[in-house]
Scaffold this motif. Structure first.
Motif, short mmCIF file in Angstrom:
data_model
loop_
_atom_site.label_atom_id
_atom_site.label_comp_id
_atom_site.label_asym_id
_atom_site.label_seq_id
_atom_site.Cartn_x
_atom_site.Cartn_y
_atom_site.Cartn_z
N TYR A 43 34.39 43.56 47.84
CA TYR A 43 34.68 44.73 46.99
C TYR A 43 35.81 44.41 46.01
CZ TYR A 43 35.73 49.52 45.56
OH TYR A 43 35.94 50.66 44.82
N PHE A 44 36.86 43.75 46.50
CA PHE A 44 37.99 43.38 45.65
C PHE A 44 37.53 42.45 44.52
CE2 PHE A 44 41.98 44.03 48.53
CZ PHE A 44 41.58 45.33 48.77
N LEU A 45 36.71 41.46 44.87
CA LEU A 45 36.23 40.50 43.87
C LEU A 45 35.34 41.20 42.84
CD1 LEU A 45 35.37 37.46 46.17
CD2 LEU A 45 37.17 37.52 44.43
N GLN A 46 34.43 42.07 43.33
CA GLN A 46 33.52 42.77 42.41
C GLN A 46 34.25 43.68 41.45
OE1 GLN A 46 30.87 44.68 45.22
NE2 GLN A 46 29.31 43.07 45.04
N ASN A 47 35.42 44.17 41.90
CA ASN A 47 36.17 45.12 41.08
C ASN A 47 37.43 44.50 40.46
OD1 ASN A 47 34.86 48.01 41.45
ND2 ASN A 47 34.74 46.95 43.42
N ASN A 48 37.48 43.15 40.48
CA ASN A 48 38.59 42.40 39.87
C ASN A 48 39.96 42.89 40.34
OD1 ASN A 48 36.87 40.77 38.20
ND2 ASN A 48 36.53 42.60 36.95
N ILE A 49 40.08 43.15 41.64
CA ILE A 49 41.36 43.58 42.21
C ILE A 49 42.07 42.35 42.78
CG2 ILE A 49 42.49 44.99 43.98
CD1 ILE A 49 40.00 46.88 43.77
N LYS A 50 43.29 42.10 42.28
CA LYS A 50 44.07 40.96 42.78
C LYS A 50 44.93 41.42 43.96
CE LYS A 50 44.12 38.50 38.37
NZ LYS A 50 43.18 39.43 37.72
N ILE A 51 45.20 40.46 44.85
CA ILE A 51 45.87 40.80 46.11
C ILE A 51 47.29 41.34 45.90
CG2 ILE A 51 46.99 38.62 46.80
CD1 ILE A 51 44.53 40.75 48.92
N GLU A 52 47.89 41.04 44.72
CA GLU A 52 49.26 41.54 44.48
C GLU A 52 49.26 42.94 43.84
OE1 GLU A 52 48.05 38.65 41.17
OE2 GLU A 52 48.01 38.67 43.37
N GLU A 53 48.08 43.46 43.50
CA GLU A 53 48.00 44.78 42.84
C GLU A 53 47.96 45.91 43.88
OE1 GLU A 53 45.81 43.88 38.66
OE2 GLU A 53 44.50 43.76 40.40
N THR A 54 49.13 46.23 44.40
CA THR A 54 49.25 47.17 45.51
C THR A 54 48.61 48.53 45.23
OG1 THR A 54 51.35 46.09 46.00
CG2 THR A 54 50.88 48.11 47.19
N ASP A 55 48.85 49.08 44.04
CA ASP A 55 48.30 50.40 43.70
C ASP A 55 46.77 50.38 43.71
OD1 ASP A 55 50.81 51.39 43.48
OD2 ASP A 55 50.88 51.38 41.27
N LYS A 56 46.20 49.31 43.13
CA LYS A 56 44.73 49.20 43.09
C LYS A 56 44.16 49.01 44.50
CE LYS A 56 44.01 47.47 38.40
NZ LYS A 56 43.45 46.37 37.57
N ILE A 57 44.89 48.28 45.35
CA ILE A 57 44.44 48.07 46.74
C ILE A 57 44.42 49.41 47.48
CG2 ILE A 57 45.15 47.12 48.99
CD1 ILE A 57 46.06 44.60 47.47
N VAL A 93 34.58 34.58 48.94
CA VAL A 93 34.74 35.85 49.69
C VAL A 93 35.60 35.61 50.94
CG1 VAL A 93 33.54 37.61 51.04
CG2 VAL A 93 32.64 36.93 48.82
N GLY A 94 35.38 34.48 51.60
CA GLY A 94 36.15 34.15 52.80
C GLY A 94 37.65 34.07 52.50
N LYS A 95 37.99 33.43 51.38
CA LYS A 95 39.40 33.32 50.99
C LYS A 95 40.00 34.70 50.70
CE LYS A 95 39.37 28.62 49.15
NZ LYS A 95 39.34 27.80 47.93
N MET A 96 39.23 35.52 49.99
CA MET A 96 39.72 36.87 49.68
C MET A 96 39.86 37.70 50.96
SD MET A 96 40.96 38.99 47.59
CE MET A 96 40.61 38.80 45.85
N ALA A 97 38.94 37.51 51.90
CA ALA A 97 39.01 38.23 53.18
C ALA A 97 40.30 37.88 53.92
CB ALA A 97 37.79 37.89 54.05
N SER A 98 40.67 36.59 53.92
CA SER A 98 41.91 36.15 54.57
C SER A 98 43.12 36.78 53.91
CB SER A 98 42.04 34.62 54.51
OG SER A 98 41.02 34.02 55.26
N SER A 99 43.09 36.86 52.59
CA SER A 99 44.20 37.50 51.87
C SER A 99 44.25 38.99 52.17
CB SER A 99 44.04 37.29 50.36
OG SER A 99 44.08 35.92 50.04
N CYS A 100 43.08 39.62 52.24
CA CYS A 100 42.99 41.06 52.56
C CYS A 100 43.64 41.37 53.90
CB CYS A 100 41.54 41.50 52.65
SG CYS A 100 40.72 41.73 51.09
#
Length: 226
Positions: A43-57, A93-100
């Motif tokens: 979902y984060f990747l599809q919506n271009n949400i970066k792991i440091e963007e707290t408000d978007k998260i 996706v796996g890398k983003m999941a680990s960051s999530c």
């Protein structure tokens, strides 16, 4: 009324293998928590949400619904109602999941979804904080462990079978370090719940562990009926 089984324990104890097998035998839903994190990462990747963007998260956590269903025996991971099985197994996706997984807001959201799932259907869930944090009211809690030496031996065999050269002593050191990290993390650390039953698989086969936990389930289930 739904029934829930929580299996916790250190890395390499065989929790996922055991839980999946028990789910099939008891016709429970195996809640693949890792797949749920992958769906969130997607979902984060599809919506271009970066792991440091707290408000978007935080906003994303309000908009996301992730669930698990079984259709003709096959697990389907649903992201806002869409089957995303074919999309969540990529390395990206796996890398983003680990960051999530490092984001408290994401963890809280997924725990909420996992608890909702457990209210609706019979589930078995494995991890490091299921009985202590995710499902503190689980009907049966098991703490599945094995000695660090045994877990290192299993990992060594798994890797050498794939043709990967490795040192069993280094593997055991890594396992001990991982245990230390998991047991001392600030948020929901690994520990045996007070009402969990200890199952040491060091000298047991997979089938023996499965039979033991099903026996515990049957005993607990009968006492609840009684």
């Amino acid at each position: 009324m739904s029934y829930s089984i929580a299996i916790d324990g250190p890395a390499g104890a065989g929790k996922s293998t055991i839980a999946k097998n028990i789910a099939k035998k008891l016709k429970f839903i195996y809640v693949d928590t890792g797949a749920m994190y992958r769906a969130m990462g997607l979902y984060f990747l599809q919506n271009n949400i970066k792991i440091e963007e707290t408000d978007k998260i935080n906003q994303a956590c309000s908009n996301v619904n992730i669930s698990i269903e079984y259709v003709e025996g096959e697990q389907q991971v649903l992201l806002n109602g869409e089957n995303v099985n074919g999309l969540i197994r990529t390395e990206e996706v796996g890398k983003m999941a680990s960051s999530c997984a490092t984001q408290k807001q994401v963890r809280l959201k997924l725990v909420e979804l996992q608890r909702e799932l457990a209210k609706k259907t019979d589930v078995i869930m494995d991890g490091r904080d299921i009985g202590t944090y995710v499902l503190p009211e689980a009907n049966l809690k098991v703490y599945l462990t094995a000695s660090s030496k045994e877990r290192a031996g299993r990992r060594w065999k798994e890797l050498t079978d794939k043709g990967i050269k490795c040192d069993i002593n280094d593997i055991e050191k890594d396992i001990i370090a991982r245990d230390e990290q998991d047991m001392n993390r600030e948020f929901a650390p690994l520990k045996q719940a007070e009402d969990a039953i200890l199952v040491d698989s060091s000298h047991l086969t997979i089938d023996e562990v499965i039979d033991r936990i099903i026996e515990l389930y049957q005993h607990k289930s009968n006492s609840l009926k009684g």
